[in-house]
Design an enzyme around this catalytic site. Structure first.
Site, PDB file in Angstrom:
ATOM      1  N   LYS A 196       0.812  -1.221   0.000  1.00 45.65           N
ATOM      2  CA  LYS A 196       0.000   0.000   0.000  1.00 45.65           C
ATOM      3  C   LYS A 196       0.844   1.270   0.000  1.00 45.65           C
ATOM      4  O   LYS A 196       2.048   1.249   0.285  1.00 45.65           O
ATOM      5  CB  LYS A 196      -0.997  -0.043   1.156  1.00 45.65           C
ATOM      6  CG  LYS A 196      -2.127  -1.024   0.820  1.00 45.65           C
ATOM      7  CD  LYS A 196      -3.286  -0.985   1.738  1.00 45.65           C
ATOM      8  CE  LYS A 196      -4.377  -1.915   1.168  1.00 45.65           C
ATOM      9  NZ  LYS A 196      -5.396  -2.248   2.146  1.00 45.65           N
ATOM     10  N   ARG A 243      -3.706 -10.273   4.454  1.00 40.79           N
ATOM     11  CA  ARG A 243      -4.055 -10.248   3.031  1.00 40.79           C
ATOM     12  C   ARG A 243      -2.860  -9.717   2.241  1.00 40.79           C
ATOM     13  O   ARG A 243      -2.476  -8.557   2.413  1.00 40.79           O
ATOM     14  CB  ARG A 243      -5.283  -9.341   2.845  1.00 40.79           C
ATOM     15  CG  ARG A 243      -5.819  -9.276   1.440  1.00 40.79           C
ATOM     16  CD  ARG A 243      -7.027  -8.340   1.372  1.00 40.79           C
ATOM     17  NE  ARG A 243      -7.577  -8.302   0.027  1.00 40.79           N
ATOM     18  CZ  ARG A 243      -7.092  -7.555  -0.955  1.00 40.79           C
ATOM     19  NH1 ARG A 243      -6.051  -6.776  -0.751  1.00 40.79           N
ATOM     20  NH2 ARG A 243      -7.649  -7.580  -2.159  1.00 40.79           N
TER      21      ARG A 243
HETATM   22  N1  HH2 Z   1      -7.387  -3.847   0.554  1.00 42.82           N
HETATM   23  C1  HH2 Z   1      -7.680  -3.835  -0.764  1.00 42.82           C
HETATM   24  C2  HH2 Z   1      -8.759  -4.584  -1.248  1.00 42.82           C
HETATM   25  N2  HH2 Z   1      -9.517  -5.330  -0.429  1.00 42.82           N
HETATM   26  N3  HH2 Z   1      -9.995  -6.120   1.731  1.00 42.82           N
HETATM   27  C3  HH2 Z   1      -9.731  -6.132   3.048  1.00 42.82           C
HETATM   28  N4  HH2 Z   1     -10.490  -6.862   3.878  1.00 42.82           N
HETATM   29  N5  HH2 Z   1      -8.696  -5.406   3.588  1.00 42.82           N
HETATM   30  C4  HH2 Z   1      -7.885  -4.639   2.815  1.00 42.82           C
HETATM   31  O1  HH2 Z   1      -6.978  -3.978   3.357  1.00 42.82           O
HETATM   32  C5  HH2 Z   1      -8.142  -4.600   1.401  1.00 42.82           C
HETATM   33  C6  HH2 Z   1      -9.233  -5.365   0.892  1.00 42.82           C
HETATM   34  C7  HH2 Z   1      -6.843  -3.024  -1.692  1.00 42.82           C
HETATM   35  O2  HH2 Z   1      -5.770  -3.773  -2.208  1.00 42.82           O
HETATM   36  P1  HH2 Z   1      -5.747  -4.460  -3.659  1.00 42.82           P
HETATM   37  O3  HH2 Z   1      -6.845  -5.472  -3.795  1.00 42.82           O
HETATM   38  O4  HH2 Z   1      -4.411  -4.980  -3.927  1.00 42.82           O
HETATM   39  O5  HH2 Z   1      -5.948  -3.271  -4.653  1.00 42.82           O
HETATM   40  P2  HH2 Z   1      -7.177  -2.800  -5.514  1.00 42.82           P
HETATM   41  O6  HH2 Z   1      -8.253  -2.410  -4.582  1.00 42.82           O
HETATM   42  O7  HH2 Z   1      -6.627  -1.660  -6.321  1.00 42.82           O
HETATM   43  O8  HH2 Z   1      -7.633  -3.944  -6.398  1.00 42.82           O
END
Ligand code: HH2
Length: 262
Positions: A196, A243
């Site tokens: 992040k 995660r």
């Molecule tokens: N962070 C993201 C997405 N889903 N779910 C939970 N429970 N906690 C988190 O911190 C979280 C999440 C964001 O990360 P990522 O999926 O890599 O990115 P994007 O939202 O751009 O797909």
């Protein structure tokens, strides 16, 4: 929890796994790397991300969930009830809902539920987020969502402070610092810090009181070390689920933490 973003625009892996075969390959790779579950998402939640129509999100995630569900536990990362229903029908057994509004859907399917804190929406959440006391506010929010999820009939529940969702660098650090307090509430805690922005900012030498963008942040692909440091911290604080994008490295760290526990 390995991240599988079947999206075109996720902040670190957008476009890599939009294709069904590529997504399946990455899912299987994470299984081989030691993931306990794979979190499939079809809509980015990064700051500024645009909404994906339900039909498109369904077409992205359902085949992938269906294909992986026989091989590993699958969670579905969505805020849309129709996508949640379809993915839970297709074999997912955990609903990861960053809007914390779909507990009843999880209960209806006998699935687990992740309640996450966020302030605002992806469009506006990083516009000067403000809290009187971020730790108190997040804890109270999660306690409320826990009560609601229990009342809706959810048996397996996780709470998540929502690192990066309407939080400054300092807010994220305060929440990580307060993880033991959240763990002490007794509800298993999920933490998602992987790659992040605050890691890119701090890793590049940015100030803990500064804002992402004050210094050129590390590229998302160069945030493994910081991601691991935060994952190890979260595990040492007692988080139940981490995660991550970098499964192999985190599994190795998790094994060390597990065997270090008294
Ligand atoms: N962070 C993201 C997405 N889903 N779910 C939970 N429970 N906690 C988190 O911190 C979280 C999440 C964001 O990360 P990522 O999926 O890599 O990115 P994007 O939202 O751009 O797909």
């Amino acid at each position: 929890m390995g991240v599988l973003n079947v999206t075109s625009d996720s902040f670190s892996d957008g476009g890599l796994y939009l294709d069904f075969e590529a997504a399946l390959r990455r899912g299987r790779e994470m299984i081989a790397e030691g993931a306990d579950l794979v979190d499939v998402g079809g809509e980015s939640t990064r700051p500024g991300a645009g909404a994906v129509p339900a039909e498109e999100e369904l077409a992205r995630v359902v085949p992938v969930v269906e294909a992986l569900a026989g091989e590993i536990r699958v969670s579905i990362d969505t805020t849309k009830a129709c996508v949640a229903h379809a993915a839970l029908e297709a074999g997912a057994t955990l609903l990861n809902d960053v809007s914390s509004s779909l507990a009843a859907v999880a209960a209806e399917h006998g699935a687990g539920f992740v309640a996450m804190h966020r302030k605002g929406t992806p469009t506006d959440m990083q516009n000067d987020p403000y809290y009187e006391d971020v730790v108190v506010e997040v804890r109270e929010f999660l306690e409320q969502r826990t009560a609601e999820a229990r009342a809706a009939g959810v048996a397996e529940l996780y709470v998540d402070p929502g690192i990066g969702f309407g939080k400054t660098v300092r807010h994220n650090l305060q929440l990580l610092n307060a993880l033991p307090e959240l763990v002490a509430t007794g509800v298993p805690v999920l933490v998602g810090t992987s790659r992040k922005g605050f890691i890119g900012h701090l890793g590049a030498g940015g100030s803990a009181n500064g804002r992402v963008g004050d210094v050129p942040p590390l590229d998302p692909d160069d945030r493994l070390e910081g991601s691991l440091a935060s994952a190890v911290w979260a595990m040492a604080c007692g988080a139940a689920l981490i995660r991550v994008h970098d499964v192999a490295a985190t599994v190795q760290a998790a094994r060390l933490i597990r065997d270090t526990a008294p």
